[in-house]
Scaffold this motif. Structure first.
Motif, mmCIF file in Angstrom:
data_model
loop_
_atom_site.group_PDB
_atom_site.id
_atom_site.type_symbol
_atom_site.label_atom_id
_atom_site.label_comp_id
_atom_site.label_asym_id
_atom_site.label_seq_id
_atom_site.Cartn_x
_atom_site.Cartn_y
_atom_site.Cartn_z
ATOM 1 N N TYR A 1 0.836 -1.204 0.000
ATOM 2 C CA TYR A 1 0.000 0.000 0.000
ATOM 3 C C TYR A 1 0.871 1.254 0.000
ATOM 4 N N GLY A 2 1.924 1.252 0.817
ATOM 5 C CA GLY A 2 2.817 2.409 0.883
ATOM 6 C C GLY A 2 3.552 2.659 -0.413
ATOM 7 N N MET A 3 3.957 1.585 -1.068
ATOM 8 C CA MET A 3 4.639 1.728 -2.347
ATOM 9 C C MET A 3 3.678 2.270 -3.407
ATOM 10 N N ASP A 4 2.456 1.740 -3.442
ATOM 11 C CA ASP A 4 1.483 2.178 -4.447
ATOM 12 C C ASP A 4 1.051 3.624 -4.240
ATOM 13 N N ARG A 5 0.846 4.024 -2.978
ATOM 14 C CA ARG A 5 0.316 5.366 -2.712
ATOM 15 C C ARG A 5 1.394 6.437 -2.661
ATOM 16 N N TYR A 6 2.529 6.109 -2.020
ATOM 17 C CA TYR A 6 3.554 7.126 -1.783
ATOM 18 C C TYR A 6 4.872 6.860 -2.508
ATOM 19 N N GLY A 7 5.044 5.652 -3.018
ATOM 20 C CA GLY A 7 6.310 5.314 -3.650
ATOM 21 C C GLY A 7 7.459 5.217 -2.670
ATOM 22 N N ILE A 8 7.190 4.689 -1.460
ATOM 23 C CA ILE A 8 8.226 4.644 -0.423
ATOM 24 C C ILE A 8 8.615 3.216 -0.099
ATOM 25 N N GLU A 9 9.834 3.051 0.379
ATOM 26 C CA GLU A 9 10.329 1.769 0.859
ATOM 27 C C GLU A 9 10.735 1.907 2.321
ATOM 28 N N VAL A 10 10.486 0.864 3.084
ATOM 29 C CA VAL A 10 10.735 0.868 4.524
ATOM 30 C C VAL A 10 12.025 0.112 4.822
ATOM 31 N N GLY A 11 12.855 0.679 5.700
ATOM 32 C CA GLY A 11 14.138 0.061 6.009
ATOM 33 C C GLY A 11 14.200 -0.683 7.320
ATOM 34 N N ARG A 12 13.385 -0.265 8.309
ATOM 35 C CA ARG A 12 13.457 -0.869 9.637
ATOM 36 C C ARG A 12 12.065 -1.009 10.218
#
Length: 345
Positions: free
Chosen positions: A67-78
């Motif tokens: 959902y975060g990738m689709d909506r904001y284009g973000i990747e999570v590291g931790r």
């Protein structure tokens, strides 16, 4: 999956990194993603699941990250998740009321996280308190805290959780507790009958959790119903999947529901008193959980207050201690995201 958007739009360059925070409970599993900047977090969105519909934590994380990738284009590291139950190993823990365990190394490997850790759910709530504002709290009792005084967190839901917060000179550090499983102290024949009813055929003593939880509310109601008889609402309570919610719904108009919450308030006041004295938590007692948020006035009631202040010695500690009910359900996500930033330092 149900989602809630906390930030409609973001500029990815405004944040140093993005972190995941989770709260795994017996009833609900919640996942939040926050942007981190200079050690502070901003919750961007959250995803919510029914815990018993999950086969493990991984599918929930996957849906939340997608959902975060689709909506904001973000990747999570931790990431950090709080788990309801004792956590003696930050790499693997089993929630008390779920059939599956959380394995941090498996999650770290599957999602490519730099770091992933497990903590007790009430440690996570403790880490989230300083992210709350006045609108997120209901003041059940005024007090006179001083800078650096110890704090305590307690909350009922599927079970009963506790944590102690100790000030280290810069911020509050949470200390785990499994005090919710401590014995319920019986004061009179009514308490003895209630405790015997709640423990049923068990040989072990009735615990605080047996009373101060969703099933505890149902148990108190059943005990009173056997003594007082049925009311017009009894069939609805007995037939409900979540009897505690129905009892709460009618606590102001149905005599049996009203008495159930009066007993609940008295028992909670006794538990809160003992915890504050044990922790010397004059900096404040914070009451968390869905039951408290939906029934906040109970913690300002005469039944609760009288029992909370009922102490032969050290009553002044109790008088000094403010009591706040946490009304923002996202406190655990704030705390988990804050913890994820801390492990990146």
């Amino acid at each position: 999956m149900k989602t809630r958007v906390h930030q409609e739009r973001i500029e990815r360059e405004e944040y140093d990194s993005f972190v995941l925070g989770g709260d795994v409970g017996g009833t609900n599993t919640n996942i939040g993603v926050a942007g981190a900047k200079a050690g502070k977090t901003t919750l961007l969105y959250s995803a919510h699941f029914e815990s018993r519909r999950l086969s493990s934590l991984a599918p929930a994380i996957r849906e939340a990250l997608d959902y975060g990738m689709d909506r904001y284009g973000i990747e999570v590291g931790r990431g950090v998740v709080g788990v309801a139950g004792p956590v003696t190993n930050p790499r693997k823990a089993k929630p008390t009321n779920l059939p599956w365990a959380v394995d941090a190394e498996e999650i770290k490997g599957e999602f490519g996280f730099e770091e992933f850790r497990i903590e007790n759910d009430f440690l996570i709530i403790g880490r989230g308190i300083d992210s709350l504002g006045e609108a997120d709290l209901f003041c059940a009792k005024e007090g006179e805290p001083t800078f650096g005084d110890g704090r305590a967190v307690i909350g009922a839901g599927t079970g009963l959780g506790k944590a102690i917060l100790s000030f280290d000179g810069e911020k509050y550090a949470p200390i785990p507790s499994e005090g919710g499983h401590a014995d319920f102290p019986v004061l009179d024949e009514f308490d003895l009958g209630l405790a015997d009813h709640l423990r049923g055929k068990r040989k072990t003593p009735a615990s605080y959790e047996d009373l101060l939880s969703g099933r505890g509310i149902e148990g108190i109601y059943d005990f009173l119903r056997e003594r007082r008889g049925r009311t017009d609402r009894t069939a609805e309570v007995i037939g409900a999947e979540d009897g505690a919610a129905i009892i709460s719904k009618y606590r102001k108009i149905d005599p049996l529901c009203r008495e159930t919450f009066a007993v609940y308030a008295r028992c909670f006041g006794r538990c809160a008193k003992n915890f504050v004295l044990e922790a010397v938590a004059t900096g404040g007692l914070y009451i968390a959980g869905g039951i408290a948020a939906k029934n906040r006035e109970v913690f300002a009631s005469p039944e609760f207050s009288k029992e909370f202040l009922n102490a032969e010695k050290q009553r002044q500690i109790l008088e000094r201690t403010p009591i706040q009910v946490i009304t923002n359900y996202d406190v655990s996500l704030y705390g988990a995201c804050n913890a994820a930033v801390d492990i990146s330092d």
